[in-house]
Scaffold this active site. Structure first.
Site, mmCIF file in Angstrom:
data_model
loop_
_atom_site.group_PDB
_atom_site.id
_atom_site.type_symbol
_atom_site.label_atom_id
_atom_site.label_comp_id
_atom_site.label_asym_id
_atom_site.label_seq_id
_atom_site.Cartn_x
_atom_site.Cartn_y
_atom_site.Cartn_z
ATOM 1 N N GLU A 40 0.610 -1.015 -0.123
ATOM 2 C CA GLU A 40 0.220 -0.340 0.044
ATOM 3 C C GLU A 40 0.686 1.404 -0.180
ATOM 4 O O GLU A 40 2.066 1.269 1.128
ATOM 5 C CB GLU A 40 -1.347 0.256 1.337
ATOM 6 C CG GLU A 40 -2.008 -0.675 1.329
ATOM 7 C CD GLU A 40 -2.842 -0.867 2.571
ATOM 8 O OE1 GLU A 40 -3.301 0.933 3.146
ATOM 9 O OE2 GLU A 40 -3.512 -1.402 2.804
ATOM 10 N N ASP A 51 -5.607 7.787 10.203
ATOM 11 C CA ASP A 51 -4.250 8.172 10.282
ATOM 12 C C ASP A 51 -3.406 8.588 11.817
ATOM 13 O O ASP A 51 -4.352 8.893 11.986
ATOM 14 C CB ASP A 51 -3.349 8.090 9.533
ATOM 15 C CG ASP A 51 -3.697 7.424 8.624
ATOM 16 O OD1 ASP A 51 -3.463 6.085 8.152
ATOM 17 O OD2 ASP A 51 -3.698 8.309 7.087
#
Length: 258
Positions: A40, A51
């Site tokens: 990724e 995140d």
């Protein structure tokens, strides 16, 4: 995405442009050579809602290094031109893609060599047009589910996800965790009963032991923050990344051979 030689696929995440654009290029090539089955690639954004601190830090550094969406797409092309054959997924947020142009972005992603796309802040309900374009050019649009997702919603997301389903291991943001909840296995079993799509587990997987343990239950294991932590702490970031991926891969192979 399916089990490879009786084990789950190892799927590292790394931010394009961290700690520098050239170093991230070398890191991606090194982790591919060290056993990553799929990678990724994080496209930096100023407000990465899903995140935690580690990936936020890496994306901030990448933005300071001048990394844009166009540079990310070119990065994929250069990886392919360098001979890298590992499947690549682009992971990023909707606003830069919208600004760039959805169709333009999708077509260029495929032309440059990407196989998939993950947009954490784009709900499946609002992704129909993008999904149609992705289907047309065979770019897998992967959606996420969390432990709080009810069964009817899991079915809804599974019907719209392509390639695999990203199973978020915990409520909250990405980030290495000392332990993952034991009830996670029950949730994985619940999801298994609702869809035939492969399942990849991410958010919080930080050690080889965790990757091996949960690799018994899913088709892929995603490791991001822990990899970036290793790079951040090392004077030799490329070797640190490669060594950690080798460690993860060996543990995942070992648990399957028992």
């Amino acid at each position: 995405l399916a089990h490879l030689q009786g084990r789950a696929a190892l799927m590292p995440y790394f931010t394009i442009g961290y700690p520098t654009l050239q170093t991230s290029f070398e890191i991606i090539r090194a982790i591919a050579e060290s056993g990553a089955d799929l990678i990724e690639l994080g496209m930096p954004f100023s407000d990465p809602l899903a995140d935690g601190p580690t990936i936020q830090y890496s994306t901030q550094v990448a933005l300071q290094n001048g990394v844009t969406l166009g540079i990310c797409l070119n990065f994929v092309r250069e990886l392919r031109q360098s001979g890298l054959a590992t499947p690549l997924l682009l992971m990023g947020y909707y606003n830069p893609i919208y600004s760039y142009g959805e169709e333009r972005f999708i077509y260029e992603a495929v032309e440059n060599g990407a196989q998939g796309l993950i947009i954490p802040d784009l709900p499946p309900d609002e992704a129909a047009e993008m999904r149609q374009v992705c289907e047309r050019v065979h770019l897998a649009m992967v959606h996420l589910i969390a432990p709080t997702t009810p069964p009817e919603r899991i079915r809804f997301i599974a019907e719209r996800s392509q390639g695999f389903i990203y199973v978020v291991s915990v409520t909250g943001v990405t980030g290495a965790r000392q332990s993952l909840p034991l009830e996670l296995v029950d949730f994985i079993k619940e999801v298994r009963a609702l869809t035939s799509l492969p399942l990849a587990l991410g958010f919080g997987v930080s050690t080889a032991e965790q990757a091996a343990t949960f690799g018994r239950w899913v088709d892929g294991v995603i490791v991001g923050s822990a990899l970036i932590d290793r790079v951040k702490r090392s004077d030799n970031p490329v070797e640190a990344a490669a060594g950690f991926v080798r460690e993860l891969r060996l543990a995942m192979e070992d648990v399957r051979s028992r």
